[in-house]
Design a protein around this motif. Structure first.
Motif, PDB file in Angstrom:
ATOM      1  N   ALA A 151      50.951  -1.954  12.554  1.00 31.58           N
ATOM      2  CA  ALA A 151      49.795  -1.061  12.693  1.00 31.58           C
ATOM      3  C   ALA A 151      49.374  -0.939  14.150  1.00 31.58           C
ATOM      4  O   ALA A 151      49.039   0.159  14.626  1.00 31.58           O
ATOM      5  CB  ALA A 151      48.628  -1.579  11.857  1.00 31.58           C
ATOM      6  N   THR A 152      49.409  -2.044  14.879  1.00 30.23           N
ATOM      7  CA  THR A 152      49.015  -2.028  16.290  1.00 30.23           C
ATOM      8  C   THR A 152      49.983  -1.191  17.115  1.00 30.23           C
ATOM      9  O   THR A 152      49.571  -0.426  17.997  1.00 30.23           O
ATOM     10  CB  THR A 152      48.949  -3.464  16.840  1.00 30.23           C
ATOM     11  N   LYS A 153      51.282  -1.325  16.816  1.00 26.56           N
ATOM     12  CA  LYS A 153      52.254  -0.514  17.557  1.00 26.56           C
ATOM     13  C   LYS A 153      52.084   0.967  17.223  1.00 26.56           C
ATOM     14  O   LYS A 153      52.185   1.828  18.105  1.00 26.56           O
ATOM     15  CB  LYS A 153      53.680  -0.965  17.259  1.00 26.56           C
ATOM     16  N   LEU A 154      51.821   1.275  15.958  1.00 24.88           N
ATOM     17  CA  LEU A 154      51.585   2.663  15.566  1.00 24.88           C
ATOM     18  C   LEU A 154      50.342   3.207  16.271  1.00 24.88           C
ATOM     19  O   LEU A 154      50.355   4.342  16.768  1.00 24.88           O
ATOM     20  CB  LEU A 154      51.412   2.746  14.044  1.00 24.88           C
ATOM     21  N   MET A 155      49.291   2.406  16.344  1.00 19.81           N
ATOM     22  CA  MET A 155      48.084   2.833  17.039  1.00 19.81           C
ATOM     23  C   MET A 155      48.376   3.100  18.513  1.00 19.81           C
ATOM     24  O   MET A 155      47.924   4.102  19.086  1.00 19.81           O
ATOM     25  CB  MET A 155      46.994   1.775  16.921  1.00 19.81           C
ATOM     26  N   THR A 156      49.163   2.218  19.130  1.00 20.21           N
ATOM     27  CA  THR A 156      49.548   2.412  20.534  1.00 20.21           C
ATOM     28  C   THR A 156      50.323   3.710  20.697  1.00 20.21           C
ATOM     29  O   THR A 156      50.135   4.445  21.673  1.00 20.21           O
ATOM     30  CB  THR A 156      50.385   1.225  21.023  1.00 20.21           C
ATOM     31  N   GLY A 157      51.189   4.011  19.726  1.00 23.15           N
ATOM     32  CA  GLY A 157      51.940   5.266  19.777  1.00 23.15           C
ATOM     33  C   GLY A 157      51.020   6.476  19.745  1.00 23.15           C
ATOM     34  O   GLY A 157      51.238   7.456  20.465  1.00 23.15           O
ATOM     35  N   HIS A 158      49.992   6.426  18.919  1.00 22.38           N
ATOM     36  CA  HIS A 158      49.035   7.534  18.878  1.00 22.38           C
ATOM     37  C   HIS A 158      48.274   7.655  20.194  1.00 22.38           C
ATOM     38  O   HIS A 158      47.977   8.771  20.643  1.00 22.38           O
ATOM     39  CB  HIS A 158      48.057   7.350  17.713  1.00 22.38           C
ATOM     40  N   LEU A 159      47.961   6.527  20.823  1.00 25.43           N
ATOM     41  CA  LEU A 159      47.300   6.581  22.126  1.00 25.43           C
ATOM     42  C   LEU A 159      48.212   7.192  23.180  1.00 25.43           C
ATOM     43  O   LEU A 159      47.786   8.002  24.005  1.00 25.43           O
ATOM     44  CB  LEU A 159      46.856   5.174  22.551  1.00 25.43           C
ATOM     45  N   VAL A 160      49.500   6.807  23.151  1.00 28.68           N
ATOM     46  CA  VAL A 160      50.479   7.382  24.085  1.00 28.68           C
ATOM     47  C   VAL A 160      50.553   8.892  23.900  1.00 28.68           C
ATOM     48  O   VAL A 160      50.675   9.657  24.866  1.00 28.68           O
ATOM     49  CB  VAL A 160      51.863   6.726  23.876  1.00 28.68           C
TER      50      VAL A 160
END
Length: 248
Positions: A151-160
């Motif tokens: 979930a954290t990596k997915l959230m980071t992807g959305h921020l990117v």
């Protein structure tokens, strides 16, 4: 004088199918690994499907699944996506074998860790698979950390990708996981990292204005309140200090 000794009955020989299953399970667990492990696992899967009358083969198949997961994690097998699909199918085929689902939720994160961060479609699918396992099966709820990591990596992807509203929604889900698992230090660390990632994006990127800056400060206050409940978790405290630096 010596008495009579009851002769121990001879054990019946193992059926050839079970002997073959034993050999294939040994190959997965102790063989060269790589494609050989995948091939042995595939052969064992077919054997179990062909002979449902032998419960020992199903047990060996479950052992092979666990060992294949371990080898994928430690040896970084190239065909991780195929292994995720195979273990998923195995979990569906044998719903009573909860240990397979426990392995699967970790394997999904090991695969997600190597998916490009901006590939949010694939990361979302993996996270939803993990979350579905978590919601449906009690044994998976002991393994929140790999789900929160995805979930954290997915959230980071959305921020990117500058998709901040969706990232904020995911942060709420990560916070919820952390609230349900206060005993898991890794979950708390990743939950603190979720706040830090949001603050960094809101405060430092050029296209963010005063409103986003204030939102970032609100996330800092939320993070400080959270960290106050875990004063002994040095990793969480370190992330609070990193977040504060953005406002100095």
């Amino acid at each position: 004088m010596f008495g009579w000794f009851k002769k121990k009955p001879l054990q019946p020989p193992e059926p050839p199918e079970v002997l073959e299953a034993n050999a294939l399970e040994d190959e997965v667990r102790m063989g060269p690994g790589g494609d050989d492990a995948l091939a042995a696992y595939a052969a064992l899967t077919k054997l179990a499907q062909a002979h449902p009358e032998f419960p020992d083969i199903r047990r060996l198949l479950a052992n092979a699944a666990m060992n294949l997961v371990r080898r994928c994690i430690h040896e970084r097998l190239e065909d991780d996506r195929a292994v995720v699909e195979q273990i998923t199918q195995l979990a569906n085929d044998y719903p009573d074998e909860g240990i397979i689902r426990e392995c699967l939720v970790h394997l999904i994160w090991e695969y997600a860790a190597r998916v490009p961060t901006d590939d949010t479609d694939q990361l979302r699918a993996l996270y939803h698979q993990q979350r579905g396992l978590y919601r449906a099966h009690a044994e998976v709820r002991k393994h929140a950390s790999p789900i929160v990591k995805t979930a954290t990596k997915l959230m980071t992807g959305h921020l990117v990708n500058a998709n901040i509203p969706t990232a904020r929604e995911l942060h709420v889900e990560i916070v919820s996981f952390a609230q349900r698992h206060p005993e898991d230090g890794e979950v708390q660390y990743d939950r603190a990292g979720s706040s830090l990632n949001l603050i960094s994006r809101l405060v430092t990127v050029d296209d963010m204005g005063p409103e986003e800056h204030e939102l970032g400060r609100a996330y800092l206050e939320e993070l400080e309140d959270f960290a106050a409940r875990f004063p002994q978790n040095s990793s969480v405290q370190e992330r609070v200090e990193q977040a504060r630096e953005y406002f100095e």
